[in-house]
Design a protein around this motif. Structure first.
Motif, PDB file in Angstrom:
ATOM      1  N   VAL A 399       0.865  -1.184   0.000  1.00 41.92           N
ATOM      2  CA  VAL A 399       0.000   0.000   0.000  1.00 41.92           C
ATOM      3  C   VAL A 399       0.900   1.232   0.000  1.00 41.92           C
ATOM      4  CG1 VAL A 399      -1.909  -1.145   1.176  1.00 41.92           C
ATOM      5  CG2 VAL A 399      -0.166   0.047   2.523  1.00 41.92           C
ATOM      6  N   TYR A 400       0.359   2.352  -0.476  1.00 40.70           N
ATOM      7  CA  TYR A 400       1.193   3.538  -0.670  1.00 40.70           C
ATOM      8  C   TYR A 400       0.523   4.779  -0.063  1.00 40.70           C
ATOM      9  CZ  TYR A 400       3.190   0.247  -3.961  1.00 40.70           C
ATOM     10  OH  TYR A 400       3.747  -0.875  -4.519  1.00 40.70           O
ATOM     11  N   PRO A 401       0.672   4.969   1.243  1.00 41.19           N
ATOM     12  CA  PRO A 401       0.059   6.121   1.910  1.00 41.19           C
ATOM     13  C   PRO A 401       0.799   7.419   1.585  1.00 41.19           C
ATOM     14  CG  PRO A 401       1.449   4.959   3.444  1.00 41.19           C
ATOM     15  CD  PRO A 401       1.434   4.132   2.186  1.00 41.19           C
ATOM     16  N   GLN A 402       0.085   8.523   1.765  1.00 35.76           N
ATOM     17  CA  GLN A 402       0.681   9.835   1.525  1.00 35.76           C
ATOM     18  C   GLN A 402       1.364  10.385   2.764  1.00 35.76           C
ATOM     19  OE1 GLN A 402       0.885  11.208  -1.565  1.00 35.76           O
ATOM     20  NE2 GLN A 402       0.062   9.168  -2.084  1.00 35.76           N
ATOM     21  N   ASP A 403       0.906   9.949   3.939  1.00 37.52           N
ATOM     22  CA  ASP A 403       1.502  10.439   5.185  1.00 37.52           C
ATOM     23  C   ASP A 403       1.184   9.441   6.293  1.00 37.52           C
ATOM     24  OD1 ASP A 403      -1.193  10.933   5.925  1.00 37.52           O
ATOM     25  OD2 ASP A 403      -1.074  12.969   5.124  1.00 37.52           O
ATOM     26  N   ALA A 404       1.624   9.759   7.512  1.00 38.25           N
ATOM     27  CA  ALA A 404       1.457   8.846   8.639  1.00 38.25           C
ATOM     28  C   ALA A 404      -0.008   8.604   8.961  1.00 38.25           C
ATOM     29  CB  ALA A 404       2.185   9.396   9.856  1.00 38.25           C
ATOM     30  N   ARG A 405      -0.823   9.649   8.903  1.00 34.29           N
ATOM     31  CA  ARG A 405      -2.248   9.493   9.181  1.00 34.29           C
ATOM     32  C   ARG A 405      -2.898   8.546   8.175  1.00 34.29           C
ATOM     33  NH1 ARG A 405      -5.485   9.872  13.294  1.00 34.29           N
ATOM     34  NH2 ARG A 405      -4.542  11.868  13.886  1.00 34.29           N
ATOM     35  N   HIS A 406      -2.576   8.739   6.910  1.00 37.15           N
ATOM     36  CA  HIS A 406      -3.114   7.863   5.863  1.00 37.15           C
ATOM     37  C   HIS A 406      -2.651   6.421   6.092  1.00 37.15           C
ATOM     38  CE1 HIS A 406      -3.568   6.964   1.288  1.00 37.15           C
ATOM     39  NE2 HIS A 406      -4.587   6.499   1.983  1.00 37.15           N
ATOM     40  N   GLU A 407      -1.399   6.259   6.487  1.00 29.07           N
ATOM     41  CA  GLU A 407      -0.880   4.909   6.753  1.00 29.07           C
ATOM     42  C   GLU A 407      -1.651   4.254   7.889  1.00 29.07           C
ATOM     43  OE1 GLU A 407       3.424   3.330   6.592  1.00 29.07           O
ATOM     44  OE2 GLU A 407       3.202   4.095   8.642  1.00 29.07           O
ATOM     45  N   ALA A 408      -1.921   4.992   8.954  1.00 31.93           N
ATOM     46  CA  ALA A 408      -2.671   4.439  10.078  1.00 31.93           C
ATOM     47  C   ALA A 408      -4.065   4.000   9.642  1.00 31.93           C
ATOM     48  CB  ALA A 408      -2.757   5.471  11.201  1.00 31.93           C
TER      49      ALA A 408
END
Length: 538
Positions: A399-408
């Protein structure tokens, strides 16, 4: 031989059925299909009927009835179960097989047409995996495979060939080979009833069974080399080195004192619980000064690549009776670039140690990781993890989140998906590439307050049904059914592959990888380089 379903369900408790399942799967027959646990919902004389295995082969439709444990026949009555607690009287296994065969033929006939008119010969085979039945008038020898002939599964192919010849003599109207179109119709007609994909939790249980069986096979190597005082075992991640090291420690403790050491303090804490024995001392390398005035009869060093320097060997030299040249010791090491501190490895130290002992390896059977995980690691690192033997799994998920919040958020979605498949939270480990809890995206998870730190619970009884968070370095030498790699930034991949090698190989069944911006490009570069090193690209 192909089997449907491809993985035996965790609900199958019968060791005998599990044995026959594995033996059928090992038969090099690409034309036949075996179906496990076929239910007959409308058996004419029973509320629910079941056939253990149905084999659709070119020459025959074969029904297999499997009995494990004790089988007793008295005055024409049959009893099954542990000695002294047999259950019965019941039908004989031959009557069960015959009844199931005829009921199945009737059911199949209503779906695709009368099997005799289609020229399909059929028959049954009874297998008792643990005993040999005395010959009776109820069956012919060709209809039966006992413990001796079955031989742990090695005699199954020959038994099927023998019973096929027997039944073809009884089905002289049969047309062989049965046309492939007819065989496909039979398969299509009955497959929807039992070709079920087991949920992830049942697959994890089945992988556990495979892991225990395979590592038991590796123990044979210890038996063969117990007379050798100095051993060096080599193998990639997942080949069972720590398992073998623990078993060696137990065996050596019977005849003398044992020191078990490794560089990782968390691994040492874990092994302290496993090796609870007065004759075994377990200490991480950085605490060996606590026993500096002792000399042990045996020294066992796990993850020895992390201690392959002359300074470290000098410390170990003083702790084994007779020193490294004359003492009794075992070094377990991974010659893939697994060290998290590459400067701690000295090839000169390895050249010194190697001729002092007998080197076995590299071990080729990977008993931890699924086929998909092994291929994933090889693709990006070029590391040799051996032959994946633990079973099939799902491909690694990126998966490819944009930032830490998106990753969480992505992490929470994935964990919720696993929970819906009955996976316990204790089987899921979050590995942080940064190793910094205060900055980890895990702290933004909806489960953040219930995430337990691995360093707080390793080696203790305090584990709960919670997610576990760890740095990669602290989790080295350990494993988890499901690994989620988080906090991965491009700088974690600069000039080295060991971190992702360690992280990815911790996963036994499922691997979820979150890549922050620019990590995808870096991983692609690493994968291309690995292919070029191994001749995959020109």
């Amino acid at each position: 031989m192909r089997i449907i379903p491809s993985e035996i369900s965790s609900s199958t408790r019968s060791r005998a059925e599990r044995s026959v399942f594995a033996a059928l799967k090992a038969i090099p027959d690409h034309q036949s299909v075996a179906l496990h646990s076929v239910h007959l919902g409308r058996h004419r004389t029973k509320r629910v009927g079941e056939i253990d295995f149905v084999v659709i082969a070119p020459d025959i439709l074969l029904f297999i009835e499997v009995k494990g444990g004790r089988v007793v026949q008295e005055d024409g009555k049959w009893y099954y179960g542990p000695a002294g607690h047999e259950d019965g009287p019941k039908e004989s296994p031959f009557a069960q097989a015959s009844g199931g065969m005829h009921e199945f033929e009737r059911k199949l006939g209503t779906l695709i047409g009368d099997l005799r008119d289609l020229g399909v010969p059929s028959g049954y085979l009874v297998i008792t995996t643990d005993i040999d039945l005395d010959r009776t008038t109820e069956f012919e020898p060709e209809q039966y495979l006992g413990r001796t002939a079955y031989d742990g599964g090695r005699g199954l192919a020959q038994g099927i060939e023998r019973t096929t010849r027997f039944w073809l003599g009884r089905n002289r109207w049969g047309q062989t080979p049965v046309p492939s179109s007819v065989r496909q119709k039979m398969l299509d007609a009955i497959r929807p009833d039992f070709d079920l994909v087991p949920n992830l939790q049942s697959r994890l249980t089945d992988l556990d069974v495979a892991f225990e069986r395979l590592t038991s096979e590796q123990m044979d190597r210890l038996d063969e080399s117990e007379s050798n005082p100095r051993l060096i075992w080599t193998g990639g991640a997942g080949t069972g080195k720590t398992f073998l090291a623990a078993e060696a420690a137990r065996r050596k403790s019977v005849v003398g004192s044992v020191l078990f050491t490794c560089a990782s303090s968390t691994l040492a804490r874990h092994m302290t619980r496993i090796l609870a024995n007065d004759a075994i001392t377990v200490l991480p390398f950085d605490r060996l000064d606590e026993v500096k005035h002792r000399a042990f009869d045996h020294v066992i060093v796990d993850e020895a690549q992390d201690l392959m320097t002359f300074d470290s060997l000098g410390v170990l030299e003083e702790l084994v009776s007779g020193g490294l040249e004359e003492g009794r010791w075992i070094f377990m090491l991974d010659q893939n670039n697994q060290v998290l501190a590459p400067d701690a490895y000295s090839s000169e130290a390895w050249d010194y140690l190697r001729p002092l002992g007998s080197v076995y390896g590299p071990m080729k059977r990977n008993c931890r990781n699924t086929v998909q995980i092994v291929k994933q690691v090889q693709l990006f690192t070029g590391a040799d993890l051996g032959i994946a033997s633990a079973g099939e799994g799902d491909p690694a998920r990126f998966v490819y989140p944009q930032d830490a919040r998106h990753e969480a958020n992505l992490l929470d979605t994935y964990v919720n998906e696993l929970v819906q498949q009955d996976v316990s939270l204790r089987d899921i480990t979050l590995l942080s590439a940064s190793g910094n809890w205060e900055m980890s995206s895990a702290r933004l998870s909806q489960r953040a307050s219930k995430i337990q730190r691995f360093t707080d619970v390793v080696g203790s009884e305090r584990t709960r049904h919670r997610l576990t968070w760890s740095s990669i370095a602290d989790f080295k030498g350990h494993e988890s059914h499901v690994v989620c790699l988080i906090d991965l930034e491009p700088e974690h991949l600069e000039g080295r592959l060991d971190a992702i090698y360690v992280a990815w190989t911790r996963a036994r069944a499922q691997l979820w990888i979150s890549c922050h911006p620019n990590v995808r490009k870096k991983l692609t570069t690493l994968g291309t380089a690995a292919l070029q090193r191994n001749g995959g690209l020109r």
